[in-house]
Enzyme design. Structure first.
Site, mmCIF file in Angstrom:
data_model
loop_
_atom_site.group_PDB
_atom_site.id
_atom_site.type_symbol
_atom_site.label_atom_id
_atom_site.label_comp_id
_atom_site.label_asym_id
_atom_site.label_seq_id
_atom_site.Cartn_x
_atom_site.Cartn_y
_atom_site.Cartn_z
ATOM 1 N N HIS A 88 0.836 -1.216 0.000
ATOM 2 C CA HIS A 88 0.000 0.000 0.000
ATOM 3 C C HIS A 88 0.872 1.268 0.000
ATOM 4 O O HIS A 88 0.528 2.264 0.634
ATOM 5 C CB HIS A 88 -0.938 0.032 1.211
ATOM 6 C CG HIS A 88 -1.960 -1.062 1.223
ATOM 7 N ND1 HIS A 88 -3.228 -0.910 0.723
ATOM 8 C CD2 HIS A 88 -1.904 -2.356 1.652
ATOM 9 C CE1 HIS A 88 -3.904 -2.041 0.864
ATOM 10 N NE2 HIS A 88 -3.120 -2.939 1.411
ATOM 11 N N ASN A 161 -10.338 -2.800 2.663
ATOM 12 C CA ASN A 161 -10.060 -2.760 1.221
ATOM 13 C C ASN A 161 -11.356 -2.536 0.450
ATOM 14 O O ASN A 161 -12.439 -2.571 1.036
ATOM 15 C CB ASN A 161 -9.454 -4.096 0.766
ATOM 16 C CG ASN A 161 -7.964 -4.210 1.088
ATOM 17 O OD1 ASN A 161 -7.280 -3.214 1.311
ATOM 18 N ND2 ASN A 161 -7.467 -5.429 1.114
ATOM 19 N N HIS A 353 -3.642 0.958 12.481
ATOM 20 C CA HIS A 353 -3.396 -0.257 13.271
ATOM 21 C C HIS A 353 -4.733 -0.862 13.691
ATOM 22 O O HIS A 353 -5.561 -0.157 14.280
ATOM 23 C CB HIS A 353 -2.548 0.114 14.493
ATOM 24 C CG HIS A 353 -2.396 -0.983 15.490
ATOM 25 N ND1 HIS A 353 -2.274 -2.308 15.126
ATOM 26 C CD2 HIS A 353 -2.351 -0.961 16.858
ATOM 27 C CE1 HIS A 353 -2.166 -3.049 16.221
ATOM 28 N NE2 HIS A 353 -2.212 -2.263 17.270
HETATM 29 FE FE1 HDD Z 1 -2.480 -4.789 5.484
HETATM 30 C C1 HDD Z 1 -1.006 -1.757 5.161
HETATM 31 C C2 HDD Z 1 -5.456 -3.483 4.348
HETATM 32 C C3 HDD Z 1 -3.850 -7.933 5.431
HETATM 33 C C4 HDD Z 1 0.294 -5.992 6.926
HETATM 34 N N1 HDD Z 1 -3.098 -2.984 4.866
HETATM 35 C C5 HDD Z 1 -2.343 -1.851 4.803
HETATM 36 C C6 HDD Z 1 -3.147 -0.767 4.335
HETATM 37 C C7 HDD Z 1 -4.395 -1.251 4.101
HETATM 38 C C8 HDD Z 1 -4.371 -2.648 4.447
HETATM 39 C C9 HDD Z 1 -5.590 -0.489 3.587
HETATM 40 C C10 HDD Z 1 -2.661 0.648 4.106
HETATM 41 C C11 HDD Z 1 -2.834 1.494 5.331
HETATM 42 C C12 HDD Z 1 -2.412 2.909 5.041
HETATM 43 O O1 HDD Z 1 -3.060 3.543 4.192
HETATM 44 O O2 HDD Z 1 -1.446 3.350 5.651
HETATM 45 N N2 HDD Z 1 -4.258 -5.571 4.922
HETATM 46 C C13 HDD Z 1 -5.385 -4.860 4.583
HETATM 47 C C14 HDD Z 1 -6.525 -5.749 4.519
HETATM 48 C C15 HDD Z 1 -6.073 -7.002 4.806
HETATM 49 C C16 HDD Z 1 -4.655 -6.883 5.073
HETATM 50 C C17 HDD Z 1 -7.944 -5.312 4.202
HETATM 51 C C18 HDD Z 1 -6.821 -8.279 4.892
HETATM 52 C C19 HDD Z 1 -8.068 -8.370 5.201
HETATM 53 N N3 HDD Z 1 -1.879 -6.624 6.040
HETATM 54 C C20 HDD Z 1 -2.596 -7.793 5.967
HETATM 55 C C21 HDD Z 1 -1.837 -8.868 6.582
HETATM 56 C C22 HDD Z 1 -0.662 -8.315 7.026
HETATM 57 C C23 HDD Z 1 -0.711 -6.916 6.670
HETATM 58 C C24 HDD Z 1 -2.305 -10.291 6.718
HETATM 59 C C25 HDD Z 1 0.512 -8.928 7.734
HETATM 60 C C26 HDD Z 1 0.534 -10.056 8.315
HETATM 61 N N4 HDD Z 1 -0.653 -4.016 5.907
HETATM 62 C C27 HDD Z 1 0.317 -4.693 6.566
HETATM 63 C C28 HDD Z 1 1.500 -3.827 6.913
HETATM 64 C C29 HDD Z 1 1.077 -2.453 6.329
HETATM 65 C C30 HDD Z 1 -0.281 -2.739 5.738
HETATM 66 C C31 HDD Z 1 2.819 -4.388 6.466
HETATM 67 C C32 HDD Z 1 2.048 -1.766 5.392
HETATM 68 C C33 HDD Z 1 2.099 -0.322 5.825
HETATM 69 C C34 HDD Z 1 1.368 -0.287 7.061
HETATM 70 O O3 HDD Z 1 0.905 -1.525 7.369
HETATM 71 O O4 HDD Z 1 1.197 0.672 7.763
HETATM 72 O O5 HDD Z 1 1.649 -3.780 8.290
#
Ligand code: HDD
Length: 698
Positions: A88, A161, A353
């Site tokens: 993202h 999402n 978070h």
């Molecule tokens: Fe995630 C970012 C949505 C599964 C780990 N995720 C991130 C963002 C969105 C989502 C919208 C962007 C937030 C922003 O604008 O700063 N992610 C989802 C959805 C998931 C999902 C809807 C499943 C239902 N994500 C998911 C899993 C993991 C992560 C299973 C890790 C095990 N996601 C992350 C992250 C991010 C992230 C690595 C990258 C940047 C951040 O968090 O702040 O922690």
């Protein structure tokens, strides 16, 4: 050049807080000293007399190490970037307000949802998943829809999402799916695409991804704008009301403007012509006073212990519950009406978070959700450089904070007292615990195993349900998307394996894609699925709102300018924007019908417009047959957009061979013409035309 000095008659620039917040939101203002005074200074406040020349040993000599200003300026610049989000990375955001309808009190005690008329500040960041920070907006991908509610009870983050299911059922697979989707590690190509071998290799082997893949390959993977996207919390959460009763919930965002998408060729052209297509659309609309609007909806399920509903496992994030089985109850409205003031300070530094919860909202045992509860804070520690990112203005709650957390990198608070520990007597015993957040005492019992429930093994019935719930034209788009994406793979075995997945969903779909790839269709039999869910289709039968839609009017020196002005009124009243396109820039005519040319045949491209109209009076102009204008019209026609003309403007369309459904002709842009045009725009596309333009072109 001499340093820029403000002239005495020049007004001092308007002072806004670094987050651009109003007084009501004053709590979130940044450091007021960041841009104080009119004079250029160093970070130490030393006024500077020159910032254009380094200190040298003579005008032709080497620069001197003692030049503190040179060193400070370059050093700070060298460290301006922070790591982009691991997923993202590409995003855009807006501020707004959430207002509760008051009907959610029976389900949750969360104040921002349950109190009628309660207004809560929000910050929403939309994103693509796979691309880097500088990638294009209109790629085929899932879109992030992350909402931070600054509630009176602390921040609540709904990190969702635009697709209601996910590729994996357990967070432990997240690095796998993302490594497969990201560019190949050797050459770092392709950027922001799933159309490559590693992605299809993974999802062909890991069939729990099938449902999400189908949504990605559908029109949902290429939204028209953030305004026309649904949002989903994906997981099942648990709500608790004031009496301690609980209910399970799935969160939905319903866009007031309807759910609409681009067509694939349009998305591809936009990726090159205007990589900022979605963020520009959002920022321009907000600036023009057309906020983005969504309603928050709840799908509620009894919390009876089984965590299933009508046989659907509510802990499996690859499953939806059709709205026909559990209607979405609308409980409040989100309005995004303020652009960020500073991209970095707000959009880049915002940290979401899932563990940011408020009383009345709880997590469940969904194994994807459980892992996410760890990942988000962890990633911010690297991305934002330490544990104090909640002090950044965009992340700060709009309520009192007294957390006993101390020190660490980038600490900006100057804490007082001697006893940041509990219990204490030295600081009067505080801060005190009170009636705060209490977890629902759900019984947890079971052997320690690395296993999923058996119900998680059903990977195909829901993608089949989704596919069969769509209209014929939407199904054609899915077939084309699979043919395109698999066609971009090099490995034949990967394509063949994915065809066996498609065969489990629908035989005709599999045969169409196989034919497109020039491969035999496997004979595996499709799964059975339940009733179809018509609410999954995006195609509307009745015209919806046209807020934020862009109409291009092709004009020129001889054009009927009074007619353009007449058409502008009903379009603007309906919330659309009219843009005049002409062979050259400048101003056409004068007086009340004067038209400012906003796009020329050189700067305009069809993707910018939801519909095109040819004004009367341009047909005889030598520019009428301009190839660029013709391409613009033909693209709009192929992309199933409404096209109109009045007077002899019709000749231009005839010259380009444009006729049939959705081509609206009139003698003048009178009320009848405008009404039919607004209605055609409200249907989003002229789907009846789809058969007559070559399927492979849309
Ligand atoms: Fe995630 C970012 C949505 C599964 C780990 N995720 C991130 C963002 C969105 C989502 C919208 C962007 C937030 C922003 O604008 O700063 N992610 C989802 C959805 C998931 C999902 C809807 C499943 C239902 N994500 C998911 C899993 C993991 C992560 C299973 C890790 C095990 N996601 C992350 C992250 C991010 C992230 C690595 C990258 C940047 C951040 O968090 O702040 O922690």
């Amino acid at each position: 050049m001499p340093p820029a000095k403000r002239q005495p008659d020049q007004a001092a620039p308007k002072k806004v807080s670094p987050t651009g917040r109003s007084e009501r939101e004053g709590l979130l203002g940044g450091d007021p000293r960041a841009q104080a005074g009119d004079h250029l200074t160093t970070a130490q406040g030393l006024r500077l007399s020159d910032t254009d020349h380094s200190l040298k040993a003579g005008p032709r000599g080497p620069s001197l190490l003692e030049d503190h200003h040179l060193r400070e300026k370059i050093t700070h610049f060298d460290h301006e970037r922070i790591p982009e989000r691991v997923v993202h990375a590409r995003g855009a955001a807006a501020h707004g307000t959430f207002v509760a309808y008051g009907n959610a009190a029976s389900a949750t005690k969360a104040g921002f949802l349950s109190q009628k008329g309660k207004e809560t500040d929000v910050f929403v960041r939309f994103s693509t998943v796979l691309g880097s920070r500088g990638s294009a907006d209109t790629v085929r991908d899932t879109r992030g829809f992350a909402v931070k509610f600054y509630t009176d009870e602390g921040n609540f983050d709904l990190v969702g999402n635009n697709i209601p299911v996910f590729f994996i059922q357990d967070a432990i697979k997240f690095p796998d799916v993302i490594h497969a989707g990201k560019p190949h590690p050797d050459r770092e190509i392709p950027q922001a695409q799933s159309a490559h071998d590693t992605f299809w290799d993974f999802v062909g082997l890991h069939t729990e991804a099938t449902h999400h893949v189908f949504w990605n390959m559908s029109d949902r993977g290429i939204p028209r704008s953030y305004r026309t996207m649904e949002g989903f919390g994906v997981h099942t959460f648990r709500l608790e009301n004031g009496s301690g009763e609980t209910v399970l919930v799935k969160f939905h965002w319903k866009p007031i403007a309807g759910v609409h998408s681009l067509v694939w060729e349009e998305a591809q052209i936009a990726a090159g012509v205007d990589p900022d297509f979605h963020r520009r659309d959002m920022a321009d609309s907000i600036e023009a006073g057309a906020p983005l609007e969504y309603e928050l909806g709840l799908q509620l399920f009894p919390d009876s212990g089984e965590e299933t509903f009508e046989g659907i496992d509510l802990l499996d994030p690859t499953k939806i519950v059709p709205e026909e089985l559990a209607p979405v109850q609308l409980v409040g409205k989100l309005t995004l009406d303020r652009n960020p003031t500073n991209y970095f300070a707000e959009t880049e530094q915002v940290a979401f978070h899932l563990g940011n919860l408020v009383p009345g909202i709880h997590v469940t045992n969904d194994p994807l959700l459980q892992g996410r509860l760890f990942s988000y804070v962890d990633t911010q520690l690297t991305r934002l450089g330490g544990p104090n990112f909640s002090q950044l203005p965009i992340n700060r709650p709009h309520t009192e904070v007294n957390d006993n957390l101390r020190d660490g990198m980038h600490q900006t608070a100057v804490h007082t007292g001697l006893a940041p520990y509990l219990p204490n007597t030295i600081d009067g015993g505080g801060p005190f615990t009170t009636d705060g957040y209490v977890e629902v005492p759900v019984l947890v019992d079971g052997p320690k195993v690395r296993q999923n429930p058996v119900s998680f093994d059903d990977h195909f019935s829901q993608p089949a349900l989704f596919y069969h719930s769509l209209t014929a034209v939407e199904q054609v788009h899915i077939a084309e998307a699979f043919t395109f994406e698999l066609g971009k793979c090099y490995e034949q075995a990967i394509k063949e394996r994915y065809l066996t997945v498609l065969a489990r969903i629908d035989t005709a779909l599999c045969e169409t894609v196989a034919a497109g790839l020039g491969l035999p269709a496997p004979s595996d039999k499709p799964v059975t699925h339940g009733d179809v869910s018509p609410t999954l289709s995006q195609i509307v039968a009745a015209p919806g709102p046209i807020t934020g839609r862009i109409v291009g009017v092709v004009a020129g020196p001889g054009a009927d300018l009074a007619g353009i002005e007449k058409l502008r009124k009903p379009l603007e009243e309906a919330g659309a924007v009219l843009r005049v396109i002409a062979p050259q820039g400048g101003i056409l005519g004068k007086g009340k019908n004067k038209q400012v040319v906003e796009r020329t045949f050189v700067t305009a491209r069809s993707i910018e417009f939801d519909a095109l109209v040819i004004a009367a009076g341009v047909a005889e102009s030598p520019d009428a047959g301009d190839i660029k204008a013709q391409i613009m019209l033909l693209e709009a026609f192929r992309h199933l957009k409404a096209i109109g003309a009045w007077g002899d403007g019709a000749k231009v369309l005839a010259g380009a061979g444009i006729s049939g459904p959705g081509v609206l002709l009139g003698d003048s842009p009178d009320e009848e013409f405008a009404t039919s045009f607004v209605a055609a725009l409200g249907l989003h596309r002229v789907w009846e035309r789809a058969d007559s333009v070559m399927a492979s072109q849309v």
